[in-house]
Write a protein that holds these residues in place. Sequence first.
Motif, PDB file in Angstrom:
ATOM      1  N   MET A   1       3.219  -8.296  15.190  1.00 28.89           N
ATOM      2  CA  MET A   1       2.805  -7.300  16.191  1.00 28.89           C
ATOM      3  C   MET A   1       1.347  -6.922  15.982  1.00 28.89           C
ATOM      4  O   MET A   1       0.956  -6.500  14.888  1.00 28.89           O
ATOM      5  CB  MET A   1       3.667  -6.040  16.094  1.00 28.89           C
ATOM      6  CG  MET A   1       5.127  -6.273  16.469  1.00 28.89           C
ATOM      7  SD  MET A   1       6.156  -4.828  16.150  1.00 28.89           S
ATOM      8  CE  MET A   1       5.626  -3.726  17.456  1.00 28.89           C
TER       9      MET A   1
ATOM     10  N   ASN B   1       5.157 -11.477   8.324  1.00 27.48           N
ATOM     11  CA  ASN B   1       5.260 -10.271   9.144  1.00 27.48           C
ATOM     12  C   ASN B   1       5.770 -10.556  10.551  1.00 27.48           C
ATOM     13  O   ASN B   1       5.966 -11.701  10.942  1.00 27.48           O
ATOM     14  CB  ASN B   1       3.946  -9.474   9.138  1.00 27.48           C
ATOM     15  CG  ASN B   1       2.810 -10.176   9.840  1.00 27.48           C
ATOM     16  OD1 ASN B   1       3.012 -10.932  10.772  1.00 27.48           O
ATOM     17  ND2 ASN B   1       1.588  -9.908   9.385  1.00 27.48           N
ATOM     18  N   GLY B   2       5.974  -9.465  11.292  1.00 25.84           N
ATOM     19  CA  GLY B   2       6.534  -9.561  12.636  1.00 25.84           C
ATOM     20  C   GLY B   2       5.519  -9.901  13.707  1.00 25.84           C
ATOM     21  O   GLY B   2       5.870  -9.988  14.881  1.00 25.84           O
TER      22      GLY B   2
ATOM     23  N   GLY C   1      -6.380  -3.636   3.519  1.00 27.26           N
ATOM     24  CA  GLY C   1      -5.638  -2.434   3.872  1.00 27.26           C
ATOM     25  C   GLY C   1      -5.830  -1.274   2.916  1.00 27.26           C
ATOM     26  O   GLY C   1      -5.477  -0.131   3.247  1.00 27.26           O
TER      27      GLY C   1
ATOM     28  N   GLY D   1       0.189 -11.413   4.138  1.00 24.78           N
ATOM     29  CA  GLY D   1       1.224 -10.829   4.982  1.00 24.78           C
ATOM     30  C   GLY D   1       1.454 -11.569   6.292  1.00 24.78           C
ATOM     31  O   GLY D   1       2.530 -11.456   6.887  1.00 24.78           O
TER      32      GLY D   1
ATOM     33  N   ALA E   1      -5.801 -13.061 -10.070  1.00 24.21           N
ATOM     34  CA  ALA E   1      -6.928 -12.349 -10.676  1.00 24.21           C
ATOM     35  C   ALA E   1      -6.382 -11.186 -11.495  1.00 24.21           C
ATOM     36  O   ALA E   1      -5.494 -10.462 -11.050  1.00 24.21           O
ATOM     37  CB  ALA E   1      -7.877 -11.838  -9.604  1.00 24.21           C
TER      38      ALA E   1
ATOM     39  N   GLU F   1      -5.990 -17.118  -4.583  1.00 25.91           N
ATOM     40  CA  GLU F   1      -4.732 -16.577  -4.052  1.00 25.91           C
ATOM     41  C   GLU F   1      -3.626 -16.810  -5.086  1.00 25.91           C
ATOM     42  O   GLU F   1      -3.456 -17.926  -5.569  1.00 25.91           O
ATOM     43  CB  GLU F   1      -4.393 -17.252  -2.722  1.00 25.91           C
ATOM     44  CG  GLU F   1      -2.981 -17.031  -2.221  1.00 25.91           C
ATOM     45  CD  GLU F   1      -2.594 -15.566  -2.037  1.00 25.91           C
ATOM     46  OE1 GLU F   1      -3.342 -14.812  -1.381  1.00 25.91           O
ATOM     47  OE2 GLU F   1      -1.537 -15.174  -2.577  1.00 25.91           O
TER      48      GLU F   1
ATOM     49  N   TYR G   1      -5.448 -10.595   5.577  1.00 25.82           N
ATOM     50  CA  TYR G   1      -6.342 -10.349   6.722  1.00 25.82           C
ATOM     51  C   TYR G   1      -7.777 -10.056   6.307  1.00 25.82           C
ATOM     52  O   TYR G   1      -8.718 -10.696   6.779  1.00 25.82           O
ATOM     53  CB  TYR G   1      -5.783  -9.218   7.597  1.00 25.82           C
ATOM     54  CG  TYR G   1      -4.502  -9.650   8.269  1.00 25.82           C
ATOM     55  CD1 TYR G   1      -4.528 -10.330   9.475  1.00 25.82           C
ATOM     56  CD2 TYR G   1      -3.266  -9.442   7.654  1.00 25.82           C
ATOM     57  CE1 TYR G   1      -3.363 -10.780  10.065  1.00 25.82           C
ATOM     58  CE2 TYR G   1      -2.095  -9.885   8.244  1.00 25.82           C
ATOM     59  CZ  TYR G   1      -2.142 -10.546   9.448  1.00 25.82           C
ATOM     60  OH  TYR G   1      -1.001 -11.008  10.032  1.00 25.82           O
TER      61      TYR G   1
ATOM     62  N   PHE H   1      -2.118  -4.626  10.942  1.00 30.87           N
ATOM     63  CA  PHE H   1      -3.003  -5.746  10.599  1.00 30.87           C
ATOM     64  C   PHE H   1      -4.179  -5.928  11.563  1.00 30.87           C
ATOM     65  O   PHE H   1      -5.235  -6.413  11.161  1.00 30.87           O
ATOM     66  CB  PHE H   1      -2.239  -7.049  10.339  1.00 30.87           C
ATOM     67  CG  PHE H   1      -1.677  -7.807  11.514  1.00 30.87           C
ATOM     68  CD1 PHE H   1      -2.483  -8.298  12.519  1.00 30.87           C
ATOM     69  CD2 PHE H   1      -0.313  -8.100  11.563  1.00 30.87           C
ATOM     70  CE1 PHE H   1      -1.951  -9.034  13.573  1.00 30.87           C
ATOM     71  CE2 PHE H   1       0.219  -8.837  12.608  1.00 30.87           C
ATOM     72  CZ  PHE H   1      -0.605  -9.292  13.621  1.00 30.87           C
TER      73      PHE H   1
HETATM   74  P1  FDA Z   1      -2.261  -8.891   2.478  1.00 33.76           P
HETATM   75  O1  FDA Z   1      -1.142  -8.228   1.773  1.00 33.76           O
HETATM   76  O2  FDA Z   1      -1.983  -9.533   3.781  1.00 33.76           O
HETATM   77  O3  FDA Z   1      -2.876 -10.026   1.543  1.00 33.76           O
HETATM   78  C1  FDA Z   1      -3.117  -9.859   0.181  1.00 33.76           C
HETATM   79  C2  FDA Z   1      -3.070 -11.214  -0.501  1.00 33.76           C
HETATM   80  O4  FDA Z   1      -3.620 -11.109  -1.797  1.00 33.76           O
HETATM   81  C3  FDA Z   1      -1.657 -11.757  -0.682  1.00 33.76           C
HETATM   82  O5  FDA Z   1      -1.612 -13.098  -0.242  1.00 33.76           O
HETATM   83  C4  FDA Z   1      -1.412 -11.655  -2.183  1.00 33.76           C
HETATM   84  O6  FDA Z   1      -0.557 -12.665  -2.706  1.00 33.76           O
HETATM   85  C5  FDA Z   1      -2.816 -11.786  -2.727  1.00 33.76           C
HETATM   86  N1  FDA Z   1      -3.013 -11.143  -4.032  1.00 33.76           N
HETATM   87  C6  FDA Z   1      -2.622  -9.906  -4.407  1.00 33.76           C
HETATM   88  N2  FDA Z   1      -3.030  -9.635  -5.649  1.00 33.76           N
HETATM   89  C7  FDA Z   1      -3.701 -10.729  -6.076  1.00 33.76           C
HETATM   90  C8  FDA Z   1      -4.361 -11.047  -7.286  1.00 33.76           C
HETATM   91  N3  FDA Z   1      -4.410 -10.190  -8.314  1.00 33.76           N
HETATM   92  N4  FDA Z   1      -4.938 -12.281  -7.400  1.00 33.76           N
HETATM   93  C9  FDA Z   1      -4.897 -13.183  -6.372  1.00 33.76           C
HETATM   94  N5  FDA Z   1      -4.273 -12.906  -5.197  1.00 33.76           N
HETATM   95  C10 FDA Z   1      -3.700 -11.698  -5.047  1.00 33.76           C
HETATM   96  N6  FDA Z   1       1.708  -5.534  10.320  1.00 33.76           N
HETATM   97  C11 FDA Z   1       1.424  -5.598  11.652  1.00 33.76           C
HETATM   98  O7  FDA Z   1       0.336  -5.220  12.047  1.00 33.76           O
HETATM   99  N7  FDA Z   1       2.365  -6.065  12.529  1.00 33.76           N
HETATM  100  C12 FDA Z   1       3.603  -6.464  12.127  1.00 33.76           C
HETATM  101  O8  FDA Z   1       4.425  -6.893  12.953  1.00 33.76           O
HETATM  102  C13 FDA Z   1       3.910  -6.390  10.742  1.00 33.76           C
HETATM  103  N8  FDA Z   1       5.154  -6.738  10.276  1.00 33.76           N
HETATM  104  C14 FDA Z   1       5.385  -6.809   8.914  1.00 33.76           C
HETATM  105  C15 FDA Z   1       6.595  -7.318   8.437  1.00 33.76           C
HETATM  106  C16 FDA Z   1       6.787  -7.493   7.071  1.00 33.76           C
HETATM  107  C17 FDA Z   1       8.089  -8.025   6.551  1.00 33.76           C
HETATM  108  C18 FDA Z   1       5.747  -7.158   6.163  1.00 33.76           C
HETATM  109  C19 FDA Z   1       5.910  -7.337   4.683  1.00 33.76           C
HETATM  110  C20 FDA Z   1       4.552  -6.643   6.639  1.00 33.76           C
HETATM  111  C21 FDA Z   1       4.359  -6.465   8.008  1.00 33.76           C
HETATM  112  N9  FDA Z   1       3.154  -5.984   8.500  1.00 33.76           N
HETATM  113  C22 FDA Z   1       2.917  -5.976   9.855  1.00 33.76           C
HETATM  114  C23 FDA Z   1       2.088  -5.528   7.602  1.00 33.76           C
HETATM  115  C24 FDA Z   1       0.943  -6.530   7.445  1.00 33.76           C
HETATM  116  O9  FDA Z   1       1.430  -7.809   7.119  1.00 33.76           O
HETATM  117  C25 FDA Z   1      -0.004  -6.015   6.364  1.00 33.76           C
HETATM  118  O10 FDA Z   1      -0.496  -4.756   6.784  1.00 33.76           O
HETATM  119  C26 FDA Z   1      -1.179  -6.947   6.109  1.00 33.76           C
HETATM  120  O11 FDA Z   1      -0.741  -8.219   5.708  1.00 33.76           O
HETATM  121  C27 FDA Z   1      -2.120  -6.366   5.065  1.00 33.76           C
HETATM  122  O12 FDA Z   1      -3.283  -7.163   5.032  1.00 33.76           O
HETATM  123  P2  FDA Z   1      -4.247  -7.137   3.777  1.00 33.76           P
HETATM  124  O13 FDA Z   1      -5.445  -7.936   4.119  1.00 33.76           O
HETATM  125  O14 FDA Z   1      -4.451  -5.728   3.358  1.00 33.76           O
HETATM  126  O15 FDA Z   1      -3.454  -7.833   2.570  1.00 33.76           O
END
Ligand code: FDA
Length: 502
Positions: free
Chosen positions: A117, A114-115, A469, A110, A245, A35, A15, A481
């Motif tokens: 929501m 994710n779900g 996050g 994510g 990275a 990514e 996100y 999210f």
């Molecule tokens: P996010 O985790 O989305 O993205 C990080 C990205 O960086 C990933 O693609 C990863 O592979 C990449 N990455 C990491 N390290 C790296 C590196 N060193 N080099 C290159 N790439 C790298 N939230 C919500 O609001 N409603 C919901 O319904 C749900 N349901 C849910 C279900 C499940 C099963 C999960 C696992 C999670 C949820 N969530 C959720 C949570 C939500 O998905 C989560 O909060 C966000 O994806 C977080 O967004 P970010 O931008 O922080 O990072």
Amino acid sequence: GSADHTPALVIGSGYGAAVTALRLGEAGIPTLVLEMGRLWDTPGPDGKLFCTTGSPDHRSMWFRTRTEAPLAQFLWLDVVNKDISPYPGVLDRVRFDSMSVYVGRGVGGGSLVNGGMAVVPQRAYFSEMLPNVDAAAMYDRYFPLARRMLGVNTVDPVWFESTEWYRFSRVSRKHAANAGLRTVFVPNVYDFGYMQREAAGQAVRSALAGEVIYGNNHGKRSLDRTYLAAALGTGNVTVETLHRARAVRRQPDGTYVVTADRIDTTGKVVATRDIGCTRLFLGAGSLGSTELLLRARDSGALPDLSEHLGTGWGTNGNVMTARANHIWDTVGANQATMPVMGIDDWSNAANPVFAEIAPLPMGFEHWISLYLAITRNPERGTLYYDAATDAARLRWTPAQSRVSVDAARKLFDRINLRNATIYRYDLFGGNKTFADDFTYHPLGGCVLGRATDDHGRVRGAPGVYVTDGALVPGSIGVNPFLTITALAERNIERVLAEDYAR
Ligand code: FDA
């Protein structure tokens, strides 16, 4: 490495990263996104992009030989998990000592698993968690913007009341009401028009075919269809996949160099690239962004980073639980995977809980009501760099999870009492009634206003930003999210206006 250079480098594609890439691209700034996961655009031999939850294959999980689903058991039998071959699959479970963190891997982060929501947090709690953020601007401008960009919609309430696919939600709503608890509809990014066509047999089933944690083949407005598609459409954004990275260093001229390992689908490192950038935007998620900065600080590459780095980490108070219903309270063999309802008791000052009424689509009647409770857990963990493994580790104790369990238990004891029902003991292993050893909502590690300034500028590394996050201090009271997206919009707007101004 080669002499690659890009004005803006974005790490990750979840996100925070996706918002940032779009706004940089729109501003005309050439931007490279790295990514570590793959781009989910090529169907496998079965014609599907993602595997199904019922028969997971190599596409399900990030380099595993066996799947590690959150609900591993049923009637104490390990019937859910399957042997698989290692591959850059879409769901990862990052295991720390007393806490596992589920994250998405692939272009879209994510949003792929994710779900869906999309929940606006309670304003008072938002301000309590992020006191330095102007709440009026967030609620008047950035939350609505994020909702629009993400394609948030709501289930048709008339259809909801009649469809077999949400009987499980209606049963949980009734049981909550019997205990005097309020339920609310929860918006989602899954296209409910598409879902209704699935139900009518007019569209290929996805949410109605058990798909969610290993990806949705249809219907879901994941980031690759929203922000990232728009980012690529600017013509200024490029995405490189299977690039992890690893290191960040600062050049004498104030620019940065990121070292990234390119892996193949067996996980082997096939190349190592040094990519120079004028500005670096970390969107690797709470764990990923924090780890990169901790490693940079503690290895001496960026020694001036804040001592707050790694602190303020939390699980958003996540705890999962399940109740066994009476034989007459059927939840239905058919369940949509997208949650649309929650028990909203957050304004109960004595014990605030927001509990998502979660589906458990097993394809047969099981009389189970499942919940993902978000509790107000003030406990915070600390991520720290472990030189021996060159990885971040987490200081988090089982006692810190118990705070979440105690809060959830108060609410569900009340529901059980009023409905004369009991908990299920067979779903989470070890006869546990509360799954308190994993989270879907990792938050914090580079907290806004502490490890960064009030707009995500990393302290001690001018030109480096945190977008994801990691900025949120461990808890936001709802699924996170939408908050992450809205904050990223707010921050990049300021950064473009101030840091890019000549
Ligand atoms: P996010 O985790 O989305 O993205 C990080 C990205 O960086 C990933 O693609 C990863 O592979 C990449 N990455 C990491 N390290 C790296 C590196 N060193 N080099 C290159 N790439 C790298 N939230 C919500 O609001 N409603 C919901 O319904 C749900 N349901 C849910 C279900 C499940 C099963 C999960 C696992 C999670 C949820 N969530 C959720 C949570 C939500 O998905 C989560 O909060 C966000 O994806 C977080 O967004 P970010 O931008 O922080 O990072």
